[in-house]
Design an enzyme around this catalytic site. Structure first.
Site, PDB file in Angstrom:
ATOM      1  CG  ASP A   1      44.369  40.752  48.526  1.00  0.00           C
ATOM      2  OD1 ASP A   1      43.131  40.738  48.444  1.00  0.00           O
ATOM      3  OD2 ASP A   1      45.039  39.837  49.038  1.00  0.00           O
TER       4      ASP A   1
ATOM      5  CG  HIS B   1      39.384  44.200  47.226  1.00  0.00           C
ATOM      6  ND1 HIS B   1      40.308  43.374  47.816  1.00  0.00           N
ATOM      7  CD2 HIS B   1      39.603  45.425  47.767  1.00  0.00           C
ATOM      8  CE1 HIS B   1      41.045  44.053  48.681  1.00  0.00           C
ATOM      9  NE2 HIS B   1      40.649  45.313  48.660  1.00  0.00           N
TER      10      HIS B   1
END
Length: 630
Positions: free
Chosen positions: A607, A603
């Site tokens: 995204d 992450h």
């Protein structure tokens, strides 16, 4: 006439002057930390604050006035970082990029620089902790020879400033002058060949992978007395990555093998065998041992008792392999030890007071602990029974759950365990799954396998689809580099392969430019070499994206752990038939073949929406495979 006093007396005079009238320009003298001449006498100051320098008070005999001008002519202890051999055939390299800057702190395993070798661009990792004091070879410098000094590191952040104007010339000139030669001088014997043996070549354990610190002699391919040619296989060495081949660099005869087959955790640089040019010289090495090698023990400079210049302290080098004294040494104060070495000592129940440190100020490092484990014999258990009492087998504590066996870890298994644990602990994973209709891909594959010479697997199609999806969404084709994200234009797909020794990921380079046949040939060749332990470092180190396929084992779906510094890994399940609603069919449904894939994402780099876009492109290529051929 000059007078010399202790640091305490100098300090008192300096303080006394601070409260008196301001001196005139004609009466100012200096207090300096400097190299004394033969006519001056150097007295060591009191206190640990001046432990690394000699202080003198220099002034005319008739004067009692001082100024507070201080000069430093010495450097703190430091460690030289030389360009290592990052591949077995590497002779020189190019500094592709420095990941750290001067003044940066680093820990064991941190990436310091990326070095372009003759095979690939590989990462150069730190083996200890400290601070980058000076970078001596600029980024982009090409054809840097092995062993070239490229950087200076120190243990304390406050020592960084002392190396602002440091140069390579200072490093070479900082060595202490050699002692006068005597018949028993160790320095004289170090570089001189042994007079007891014919001319010979010492073959030491080389670095067969960039992160290798120790190795295991899996097998010797030669015996004592055997003749070898340049390029012949000498031994198979098990590294932290794979079992690598150690080849002969010159022709000759193996006179003596010093490390037995199966010996584990051998430090880099350990003498393995002796090679001679003439077969007649073999007999002279019948009783040769590593202790007789004059180069195995480096001379230790003794502190001079006479007055001399206070020069720059010599740099800290990795010590050669020597035998440890089993008797414990009593530390005179605090034991300095790196975090990694301390962890190993705790795991192995090692008393650090018995380990000789090789770092600055006797600091104990990882290689010191590993050498201690290898060379210090285990002490026998204390006898509690009478010497005359009959021996009896020791009582075995029952273990709940029945019998068991302990399986010793291989170097590959240790490395996989370490890296994946760090990945799971430090990388914020999240997972995205999607079902792909495999009908069209299965038909196209069947046509190719019927008419073509190359038998394509489903995995070949998936590698091609993943590489093209990475071109569409380049964020997925990236590496996390702590202070920045490196996005690649080429797609090198790592394919997870299970071997007897553990998991390894050979790489299909430039998969986006290759056809399905070329990909199939690469995967088959790399998988065979991986299972045979014949992969070279450039064939499994790197990669920009990874695929792990467990569908052949009947696994429906799973979530894989990211292979750092990569940002994503795709886990592939089995193909299965499912019923889906279909109004065109009389029964209201149809049977389709579907496959579940799961994308594990970092992450910090990718995204959620970006990962979803990548899966959309991947699904499109899989369900319409002819688009991959356009």
């Amino acid at each position: 006439m000059l007078r010399s006093f202790s640091a305490a007396r100098c300090a008192k005079a300096l303080l006394r002057h601070a409260f008196e009238k301001r001196p005139s320009s004609n009466s100012i003298r200096r207090l300096s930390i400097a190299r004394p001449t033969q006519s001056q006498k150097t007295l060591k100051p009191y206190g640990s604050a001046f432990s690394k320098s000699s202080i003198q008070c220099v002034y005319p005999a008739s004067s009692s006035v001082f100024s507070r001008h201080v000069r430093f002519y010495t450097l703190p202890p430091y460690t030289e970082i030389d360009l290592p051999a990052l591949s077995p055939t590497m002779e020189m390299g190019t500094i592709a990029s420095w990941v750290v800057k001067e003044g940066d702190k680093f820990e064991p395993g941190d990436l310091l620089a990326e070095i372009e070798t003759d095979k690939a661009t590989v990462g150069f990792e730190a083996q200890d902790d400290g601070y980058i004091a000076k970078i001596l070879v600029a980024e982009g410098t090409k054809d840097v020879s092995l062993g070239t000094l490229i950087a200076i590191t120190v243990e304390n952040e406050e020592d960084v400033a002392a190396f602002k104007d440091f140069s390579v010339d200072q490093a070479t000139s900082s060595q202490p002058p050699a002692a006068p030669s005597t018949p028993t001088s160790t320095a004289t014997q170090q570089n001189a060949p042994s007079t007891q043996y014919p001319e010979h070549e010492k073959i030491a354990l080389p670095a067969l992978s960039p992160t290798m610190t120790v190795g295991t002699i899996a097998t010797w391919a030669v015996k004592e007395g055997a003749k070898v040619e340049e390029g012949d296989l000498l031994a198979d060495i098990e590294t932290d990555k794979a079992t690598m081949a150690m080849e002969a660099s010159n022709e000759g005869y193996i006179a003596k093998i010093l490390v037995a087959e199966g010996t584990k955790d051998i430090p880099l640089g350990t003498l393995l065998c002796i090679q001679v040019e003439s077969e007649a010289d073999i007999a002279a090495f019948a009783n040769y041992s590593a202790q007789e090698t004059p180069t195995q023990t480096a001379p230790v400079p003794q502190p001079s008792t006479e007055s001399g210049p206070a020069g720059v302290p010599p740099p800290v080098h990795k010590p050669p392999t020597t035998k440890y004294d089993a008797a414990p040494r009593k530390p005179e104060g605090r034991i300095f030890v790196s975090p990694l070495a301390r962890k190993i000592a705790i795991d192995k129940s090692i008393d650090l007071s018995q380990v000789q440190g090789s770092g600055p100020d006797g600091r104990i490092r990882q290689q010191d602990v590993l050498r201690y484990l290898e060379q210090v014999p285990k002490s026998p258990p204390p006898q509690t029974a009478s010497a005359t009492a009959p021996s009896s087998p020791p009582a075995v504590k029952p273990v709940p759950g029945g019998d068991y066996i302990d399986i010793e870890l291989t170097n590959i298994r240790k490395t996989v365990a370490k890296r994946l644990t760090e990945s799971k602990q430090n990388i914020p994973h999240y997972y995205l799954s999607v079902d792909c209709d495999m009908g069209n891909l299965s038909k196209l594959r069947k046509e190719f396998n019927t008419s073509g010479d190359v038998k394509l697997s489903v995995n070949d199609f998936l590698i091609k689809a993943a590489s093209l999806a990475c071109l569409k969404v380049p964020e997925v084709n990236s590496h996390w580099q702590d202070t920045y994200i490196r996005q690649y234009n080429n797609v090198d797909v790592s394919v997870a392969v299970s071997t007897e020794n553990g998991l390894i990921t050979p790489i299909v380079f430039n998969a986006h430019t290759k056809g399905l046949g070329a990909i199939s040939n690469d995967v088959s060749s790399l998988a065979k070499k991986a299972r045979d332990g014949k992969l070279q470092p450039n064939e499994f180190m790197g990669g920009t994206f990874t695929i792990s396929n467990l569908g052949m084992f009947g696994i429906k779906n799973f979530t894989a752990i990211i292979n750092p510094p990569q940002s994503c890994i795709l886990s592939v399940g089995r193909s299965r038939e499912e019923c889906v609603p279909d109004k065109s069919q009389e029964q209201g449904f149809s049977v389709v073949t579907v496959m579940t894939v799961t994308l594990s994402c970092d992450h910090r780099v990718v995204d959620g929406a970006v990962g979803a876009q990548w899966l959309q492109h991947f699904k499109k290529y899989v369900e319409n495979p002819t688009t991959m051929l356009l």
